[in-house]
Design a protein around this motif. Structure first.
Motif, PDB file in Angstrom:
ATOM      1  N   ASN A  53      -4.005  18.000  13.547  1.00  0.00           N
ATOM      2  CA  ASN A  53      -5.135  18.741  14.110  1.00  0.00           C
ATOM      3  C   ASN A  53      -6.379  17.878  14.273  1.00  0.00           C
ATOM      4  O   ASN A  53      -7.353  18.322  14.859  1.00  0.00           O
ATOM      5  N   ASN A  54      -6.364  16.675  13.726  1.00  0.00           N
ATOM      6  CA  ASN A  54      -7.488  15.748  13.846  1.00  0.00           C
ATOM      7  C   ASN A  54      -7.119  14.641  14.818  1.00  0.00           C
ATOM      8  O   ASN A  54      -6.134  13.935  14.608  1.00  0.00           O
ATOM      9  N   VAL A  55      -7.902  14.494  15.877  1.00  0.00           N
ATOM     10  CA  VAL A  55      -7.603  13.524  16.923  1.00  0.00           C
ATOM     11  C   VAL A  55      -8.807  12.593  17.087  1.00  0.00           C
ATOM     12  O   VAL A  55      -9.931  13.052  17.291  1.00  0.00           O
ATOM     13  N   LEU A  56      -8.552  11.299  17.003  1.00  0.00           N
ATOM     14  CA  LEU A  56      -9.589  10.291  17.182  1.00  0.00           C
ATOM     15  C   LEU A  56      -9.497   9.769  18.614  1.00  0.00           C
ATOM     16  O   LEU A  56      -8.433   9.329  19.049  1.00  0.00           O
ATOM     17  N   ILE A  57     -10.613   9.831  19.338  1.00  0.00           N
ATOM     18  CA  ILE A  57     -10.622   9.431  20.745  1.00  0.00           C
ATOM     19  C   ILE A  57     -11.632   8.315  20.967  1.00  0.00           C
ATOM     20  O   ILE A  57     -12.807   8.441  20.622  1.00  0.00           O
ATOM     21  N   ASP A  58     -11.153   7.233  21.566  1.00  0.00           N
ATOM     22  CA  ASP A  58     -11.986   6.113  21.993  1.00  0.00           C
ATOM     23  C   ASP A  58     -12.251   6.337  23.480  1.00  0.00           C
ATOM     24  O   ASP A  58     -11.323   6.351  24.284  1.00  0.00           O
ATOM     25  N   VAL A  59     -13.518   6.515  23.863  1.00  0.00           N
ATOM     26  CA  VAL A  59     -13.833   6.841  25.258  1.00  0.00           C
ATOM     27  C   VAL A  59     -14.294   5.617  26.056  1.00  0.00           C
ATOM     28  O   VAL A  59     -14.834   5.760  27.153  1.00  0.00           O
ATOM     29  N   ARG A  60     -14.036   4.434  25.538  1.00  0.00           N
ATOM     30  CA  ARG A  60     -14.383   3.208  26.267  1.00  0.00           C
ATOM     31  C   ARG A  60     -13.343   2.940  27.360  1.00  0.00           C
ATOM     32  O   ARG A  60     -12.350   3.635  27.478  1.00  0.00           O
ATOM     33  N   THR A  61     -13.589   1.888  28.123  1.00  0.00           N
ATOM     34  CA  THR A  61     -12.660   1.517  29.188  1.00  0.00           C
ATOM     35  C   THR A  61     -11.354   1.012  28.586  1.00  0.00           C
ATOM     36  O   THR A  61     -11.327   0.579  27.426  1.00  0.00           O
ATOM     37  N   PRO A  62     -10.264   1.040  29.340  1.00  0.00           N
ATOM     38  CA  PRO A  62      -8.994   0.506  28.833  1.00  0.00           C
ATOM     39  C   PRO A  62      -9.109  -0.967  28.422  1.00  0.00           C
ATOM     40  O   PRO A  62      -8.462  -1.391  27.464  1.00  0.00           O
ATOM     41  N   GLU A  63      -9.939  -1.727  29.109  1.00  0.00           N
ATOM     42  CA  GLU A  63     -10.118  -3.141  28.765  1.00  0.00           C
ATOM     43  C   GLU A  63     -10.785  -3.284  27.388  1.00  0.00           C
ATOM     44  O   GLU A  63     -10.356  -4.093  26.566  1.00  0.00           O
ATOM     45  N   GLY A  72      -5.055   4.365  15.270  1.00  0.00           N
ATOM     46  CA  GLY A  72      -4.810   5.795  15.434  1.00  0.00           C
ATOM     47  C   GLY A  72      -5.591   6.438  16.568  1.00  0.00           C
ATOM     48  O   GLY A  72      -5.373   7.601  16.888  1.00  0.00           O
ATOM     49  N   ALA A  73      -6.512   5.693  17.175  1.00  0.00           N
ATOM     50  CA  ALA A  73      -7.319   6.253  18.268  1.00  0.00           C
ATOM     51  C   ALA A  73      -6.527   6.255  19.570  1.00  0.00           C
ATOM     52  O   ALA A  73      -5.762   5.332  19.846  1.00  0.00           O
ATOM     53  N   ILE A  74      -6.743   7.299  20.363  1.00  0.00           N
ATOM     54  CA  ILE A  74      -6.191   7.329  21.709  1.00  0.00           C
ATOM     55  C   ILE A  74      -7.331   7.002  22.674  1.00  0.00           C
ATOM     56  O   ILE A  74      -8.499   7.215  22.364  1.00  0.00           O
ATOM     57  N   ASN A  75      -6.992   6.473  23.817  1.00  0.00           N
ATOM     58  CA  ASN A  75      -8.005   6.068  24.788  1.00  0.00           C
ATOM     59  C   ASN A  75      -8.095   7.076  25.920  1.00  0.00           C
ATOM     60  O   ASN A  75      -7.118   7.346  26.613  1.00  0.00           O
ATOM     61  N   LEU A  76      -9.282   7.652  26.085  1.00  0.00           N
ATOM     62  CA  LEU A  76      -9.604   8.511  27.227  1.00  0.00           C
ATOM     63  C   LEU A  76     -10.931   7.987  27.777  1.00  0.00           C
ATOM     64  O   LEU A  76     -11.988   8.280  27.235  1.00  0.00           O
ATOM     65  N   ASN A  77     -10.844   7.214  28.820  1.00  0.00           N
ATOM     66  CA  ASN A  77     -12.017   6.561  29.406  1.00  0.00           C
ATOM     67  C   ASN A  77     -12.949   7.588  30.040  1.00  0.00           C
ATOM     68  O   ASN A  77     -12.612   8.221  31.034  1.00  0.00           O
ATOM     69  N   VAL A  78     -14.153   7.724  29.476  1.00  0.00           N
ATOM     70  CA  VAL A  78     -15.114   8.701  29.986  1.00  0.00           C
ATOM     71  C   VAL A  78     -15.584   8.357  31.397  1.00  0.00           C
ATOM     72  O   VAL A  78     -16.009   9.235  32.142  1.00  0.00           O
ATOM     73  N   LYS A  79     -15.452   7.093  31.796  1.00  0.00           N
ATOM     74  CA  LYS A  79     -15.868   6.679  33.145  1.00  0.00           C
ATOM     75  C   LYS A  79     -14.778   6.912  34.192  1.00  0.00           C
ATOM     76  O   LYS A  79     -15.018   6.763  35.382  1.00  0.00           O
ATOM     77  N   ASP A  80     -13.601   7.288  33.750  1.00  0.00           N
ATOM     78  CA  ASP A  80     -12.479   7.546  34.657  1.00  0.00           C
ATOM     79  C   ASP A  80     -12.744   8.825  35.436  1.00  0.00           C
ATOM     80  O   ASP A  80     -13.188   9.831  34.881  1.00  0.00           O
ATOM     81  N   SER A 108     -21.854  11.538  26.047  1.00  0.00           N
ATOM     82  CA  SER A 108     -21.511  12.060  27.388  1.00  0.00           C
ATOM     83  C   SER A 108     -20.153  12.753  27.362  1.00  0.00           C
ATOM     84  O   SER A 108     -19.985  13.834  27.926  1.00  0.00           O
ATOM     85  N   ALA A 109     -19.201  12.127  26.686  1.00  0.00           N
ATOM     86  CA  ALA A 109     -17.861  12.710  26.581  1.00  0.00           C
ATOM     87  C   ALA A 109     -17.909  14.029  25.818  1.00  0.00           C
ATOM     88  O   ALA A 109     -17.251  15.000  26.200  1.00  0.00           O
ATOM     89  N   GLU A 110     -18.714  14.071  24.764  1.00  0.00           N
ATOM     90  CA  GLU A 110     -18.857  15.305  23.990  1.00  0.00           C
ATOM     91  C   GLU A 110     -19.365  16.444  24.877  1.00  0.00           C
ATOM     92  O   GLU A 110     -18.840  17.556  24.827  1.00  0.00           O
ATOM     93  N   ALA A 111     -20.355  16.163  25.698  1.00  0.00           N
ATOM     94  CA  ALA A 111     -20.911  17.194  26.587  1.00  0.00           C
ATOM     95  C   ALA A 111     -19.837  17.729  27.534  1.00  0.00           C
ATOM     96  O   ALA A 111     -19.727  18.942  27.741  1.00  0.00           O
ATOM     97  N   ILE A 112     -19.049  16.847  28.090  1.00  0.00           N
ATOM     98  CA  ILE A 112     -17.967  17.260  29.003  1.00  0.00           C
ATOM     99  C   ILE A 112     -16.929  18.088  28.255  1.00  0.00           C
ATOM    100  O   ILE A 112     -16.449  19.109  28.757  1.00  0.00           O
ATOM    101  N   MET A 113     -16.596  17.659  27.049  1.00  0.00           N
ATOM    102  CA  MET A 113     -15.594  18.386  26.264  1.00  0.00           C
ATOM    103  C   MET A 113     -16.097  19.778  25.894  1.00  0.00           C
ATOM    104  O   MET A 113     -15.339  20.754  25.952  1.00  0.00           O
TER     105      MET A 113
END
Length: 137
Positions: A53-63, A72-80, A108-113
């Motif tokens: 139930n706990n998800v760690l998200i890295d919102v940086r670019t894939p690079e 344990g972090a998954i990547n969801l690029n906020v600029k995508d 910014s990602a938090e606001a969208i979520m």
């Protein structure tokens, strides 16, 4: 008869009021604990990532993610351009902990979520710039 009814209702109301107050205190304590954790990405080890139930998200670019990220972090690029769509597919019952490089994109990602009806979104106030823990590539 009327007095017994009034007394009964007062007793029931008192019990309900007391039980609501107890639950409110528990929620505040939980929120305070989360606030302490998210004050710094260095506290990320306090998030139980073995809990699904706990998800760690890295919102940086894939690079940036590939250069090193918190284990344990998954990547969801906020600029995508598809970020909004990806967020709309997330499970609204889970707890999301978000970080980026410095904390700005995470906000910014938090606001969208939050706009996508995800209510359990927590943003680390800093990011990878000050992170001193382990990373993986």
């Amino acid at each position: 008869m009327g007095n017994k009814f009034v007394l009964t209702m007062a007793l029931v109301g008192g019990i309900l009021f007391t039980s609501c107050q107890t639950n409110q205190v528990e929620k505040v304590t939980s929120t305070e604990e989360i606030q302490q954790i998210i004050s710094s990405l260095n506290n990320v080890n306090q998030v139980d990532l073995s809990n699904p139930n706990n998800v760690l998200i890295d919102v940086r670019t894939p690079e940036e993610y590939a250069e090193g990220h918190v284990p344990g972090a998954i990547n969801l690029n906020v600029k995508d351009d598809n970020f909004w769509k990806k967020v709309s597919e997330l499970d609204s019952t889970k707890n999301y902990y978000i970080y980026c490089r410095s904390g700005v994109r995470a906000k910014s990602a938090e606001a969208i979520m939050l706009e996508n009806n995800l209510k359990k979104v927590h943003t680390f106030q800093d990011g990878m710039l000050t992170y001193e823990g382990e990373t993986e590539k």
